[in-house]
Write a protein that holds these residues in place. Structure first.
Motif, PDB file in Angstrom:
ATOM      1  N   HIS A  20      -4.036  -2.836  13.210  1.00 25.45           N
ATOM      2  CA  HIS A  20      -2.695  -2.280  13.324  1.00 25.45           C
ATOM      3  C   HIS A  20      -2.605  -0.850  12.790  1.00 25.45           C
ATOM      4  O   HIS A  20      -1.505  -0.365  12.535  1.00 25.45           O
ATOM      5  CB  HIS A  20      -1.698  -3.164  12.564  1.00 25.45           C
ATOM      6  CG  HIS A  20      -1.720  -4.607  12.994  1.00 25.45           C
ATOM      7  ND1 HIS A  20      -1.471  -4.980  14.280  1.00 25.45           N
ATOM      8  CD2 HIS A  20      -1.970  -5.741  12.293  1.00 25.45           C
ATOM      9  CE1 HIS A  20      -1.556  -6.312  14.363  1.00 25.45           C
ATOM     10  NE2 HIS A  20      -1.860  -6.790  13.181  1.00 25.45           N
ATOM     11  N   ASP A  21      -3.721  -0.174  12.626  1.00 30.95           N
ATOM     12  CA  ASP A  21      -3.664   1.140  11.980  1.00 30.95           C
ATOM     13  C   ASP A  21      -3.006   2.194  12.855  1.00 30.95           C
ATOM     14  O   ASP A  21      -2.621   3.253  12.366  1.00 30.95           O
ATOM     15  CB  ASP A  21      -5.057   1.604  11.539  1.00 30.95           C
ATOM     16  CG  ASP A  21      -6.045   1.685  12.693  1.00 30.95           C
ATOM     17  OD1 ASP A  21      -5.686   1.240  13.800  1.00 30.95           O
ATOM     18  OD2 ASP A  21      -7.160   2.190  12.476  1.00 30.95           O
ATOM     19  N   THR A  22      -2.866   1.934  14.151  1.00 31.49           N
ATOM     20  CA  THR A  22      -2.199   2.898  15.026  1.00 31.49           C
ATOM     21  C   THR A  22      -0.790   2.452  15.398  1.00 31.49           C
ATOM     22  O   THR A  22      -0.201   2.983  16.330  1.00 31.49           O
ATOM     23  CB  THR A  22      -3.020   3.109  16.309  1.00 31.49           C
ATOM     24  OG1 THR A  22      -3.158   1.849  16.983  1.00 31.49           O
ATOM     25  CG2 THR A  22      -4.402   3.664  15.993  1.00 31.49           C
ATOM     26  N   LEU A 147       1.226  -1.042   5.364  1.00 31.70           N
ATOM     27  CA  LEU A 147       0.714   0.044   4.522  1.00 31.70           C
ATOM     28  C   LEU A 147      -0.420   0.780   5.209  1.00 31.70           C
ATOM     29  O   LEU A 147      -0.525   2.014   5.129  1.00 31.70           O
ATOM     30  CB  LEU A 147       0.248  -0.516   3.174  1.00 31.70           C
ATOM     31  CG  LEU A 147       1.350  -1.073   2.264  1.00 31.70           C
ATOM     32  CD1 LEU A 147       0.739  -1.735   1.039  1.00 31.70           C
ATOM     33  CD2 LEU A 147       2.314   0.028   1.853  1.00 31.70           C
ATOM     34  N   SER A 148      -1.286   0.034   5.887  1.00 31.56           N
ATOM     35  CA  SER A 148      -2.379   0.683   6.600  1.00 31.56           C
ATOM     36  C   SER A 148      -1.863   1.543   7.744  1.00 31.56           C
ATOM     37  O   SER A 148      -2.352   2.645   7.989  1.00 31.56           O
ATOM     38  CB  SER A 148      -3.353  -0.377   7.130  1.00 31.56           C
ATOM     39  OG  SER A 148      -4.444   0.245   7.768  1.00 31.56           O
ATOM     40  N   ALA A 149      -0.843   1.019   8.461  1.00 28.88           N
ATOM     41  CA  ALA A 149      -0.254   1.792   9.552  1.00 28.88           C
ATOM     42  C   ALA A 149       0.402   3.065   9.019  1.00 28.88           C
ATOM     43  O   ALA A 149       0.279   4.137   9.621  1.00 28.88           O
ATOM     44  CB  ALA A 149       0.762   0.939  10.310  1.00 28.88           C
ATOM     45  N   ILE A 150       1.108   2.944   7.881  1.00 28.79           N
ATOM     46  CA  ILE A 150       1.747   4.113   7.272  1.00 28.79           C
ATOM     47  C   ILE A 150       0.688   5.139   6.879  1.00 28.79           C
ATOM     48  O   ILE A 150       0.848   6.346   7.100  1.00 28.79           O
ATOM     49  CB  ILE A 150       2.564   3.700   6.024  1.00 28.79           C
ATOM     50  CG1 ILE A 150       3.862   2.997   6.450  1.00 28.79           C
ATOM     51  CG2 ILE A 150       2.868   4.894   5.144  1.00 28.79           C
ATOM     52  CD1 ILE A 150       4.887   3.923   7.060  1.00 28.79           C
ATOM     53  N   ALA A 151      -0.406   4.677   6.273  1.00 32.42           N
ATOM     54  CA  ALA A 151      -1.477   5.590   5.866  1.00 32.42           C
ATOM     55  C   ALA A 151      -2.066   6.306   7.077  1.00 32.42           C
ATOM     56  O   ALA A 151      -2.352   7.512   7.024  1.00 32.42           O
ATOM     57  CB  ALA A 151      -2.561   4.814   5.127  1.00 32.42           C
TER      58      ALA A 151
END
Length: 419
Positions: A20-22, A147-151
């Motif tokens: 989900h990082d994108t 949090l990973s997506a926000i980063a």
């Protein structure tokens, strides 16, 4: 009750799958989890958690709409207490249900979701949140995925900003290319220091030859980085629109004209006389303007908070001529402000130096105090007999040694030439 198959890493609070990082919206964080209803007993929930060891939370839904969320850790800990299993196992699962979980719409942006998560407190970090569409249950979302997506979004924004700033540096250097080429052609012995603190600079320089002489300008605009660079574009535009073969011979009048143009264009009148206005800017520059007449060897200098340094041939020290104590364009500088011209005839071999205050103000040394004008003068005096490029290297080496591990405080610029 059967539970929909779930990717193992998707529901582990200590591991992130990287899928989900994108993500741009909450829907992209969706993990499909089959919910239970309030009719389900705690024994049913216990069997679900036992079968699905990676399941951290279980939604409770009535008529398609979420009414609560059961946290695995809290549920198992509660049943482990004395007599709780005997008392609660056959009762409704709402006994251990969080009745106020975070419920968010699927089309909510990731940034807006982050604010909702922060406002709901720590429980969302461990429980996750429920995702709905028009109030109808869709699935769960995990805080670590968010949090990973926000980063990732932040990293992407930073990349785009840095690409823009890097290209801005190319534009800024391109604007000064003509000055650098003219200096190489008409100044046999010179040096230029132009070191931005943050890729782009609030310092700028200008040089133009007019046949019987030349004008050299160094200026230091308010701020550094992007705001400072914007100011250099403004000042450069006014400089190019004001300077010509006649105006360049009167540096004081040239500065005064630029001062008027800046104040009018940016509305920087005396703020004390305009108490009803808001959002005033108060930006300008310190500057040194020098006209050198090659026929008479007369140097005319005018400065705004920026000194002129001279090393006359066969002398042992640096002569410093201070500029006027008024910056250019600031709200506190009167529209009618004038700057004094200082004229002097220079013998052949005289070295002329202009510095912005970045080098003077740089902290360092054992006492963490400014490098100062005294150290600059001492370095120039020590290396006075050397060619200008070697003086540049000596000056930068002395500054670097003094600065040590201290961060760079400001843009650093200097211009030195021998006439």
């Amino acid at each position: 009750m059967n539970i929909m198959p779930i990717h193992k890493a998707a529901l582990v609070s200590t591991s992130y799958s990287g899928r989900h990082d994108t993500a741009q919206s909450t829907r992209e964080l969706l993990i499909e989890v089959e919910p239970v209803t309030s009719a389900a007993t705690n024994e049913t929930v216990f069997q679900i958690f036992k079968a699905q060891e990676q399941l951290i939370s279980l939604p409770v839904v009535e008529d398609g709409r979420p009414i609560g969320l059961i946290n695995r850790h809290i549920f198992m800990e509660s049943l482990a207490r004395p007599f709780h299993r005997e008392i609660y196992l056959r009762k409704s699962c709402i006994a251990f249900m969080d009745k106020q979980p975070l419920i968010v719409e699927a089309d909510l942006s990731i940034e807006d979701l982050s604010f909702r998560v922060l406002s709901d407190g720590k429980k969302v970090l461990t429980d996750g949140f429920i995702i709905v569409k028009d109030g109808t249950y869709l699935g769960l979302g995990l805080a670590q995925d968010m949090l990973s997506a926000i980063a990732h979004l932040q990293a992407e924004k930073n990349r785009l900003v840095m690409e823009s700033i890097d290209y801005g540096s190319i534009i800024q250097r391109s604007l000064s290319r003509a000055s650098r080429e003219a200096m190489r052609e008409h100044l046999i012995d010179h040096f230029l220091i132009w070191e931005p603190r943050d890729v782009v600079s609030g310092d700028f320089y200008y040089f133009q030859h007019f046949g019987d002489g030349f004008i050299a300008v160094l200026f230091d605009c308010t701020g550094h980085g992007v705001p400072g660079a914007f100011m250099t574009l403004i000042m450069s535009a006014f400089l190019h629109g004001t300077i010509n073969a006649q105006s360049c011979r009167n540096p004081g009048a040239l500065i005064a004209e630029i001062n008027r143009k800046v104040k009018v264009a940016m509305g920087q009148l005396d703020h004390g006389q305009d108490t009803g206005a808001e959002g005033h800017s108060d930006d300008g520059m310190d500057a040194a303007f020098c006209w050198f007449d090659a026929t008479t060897r007369r140097l005319t200098y005018a400065g705004a908070h920026m000194p002129l340094m001279l090393m006359l041939p066969q002398t042992q020290g640096i002569t410093v001529i201070d500029g006027d104590r008024h910056g250019v364009g600031y709200a506190s500088t009167p529209m009618t402000q004038t700057w004094q011209n200082h004229e002097m005839v220079l013998p052949e071999g005289t070295a002329v130096y202009l510095f912005t205050d970045g080098i003077f103000d740089q902290l360092g040394g054992d006492k963490r105090i400014a490098f100062g004008k005294r150290r600059v003068r001492a370095c120039l005096t020590e290396h006075a007999g050397r060619p200008m490029p070697e003086q540049r290297q000596a000056l930068l080496a002395a500054l670097a040694e003094y600065q040590g591990n201290e961060p760079r405080k400001d843009d650093i610029s200097a211009l030195g030439f021998r006439v």
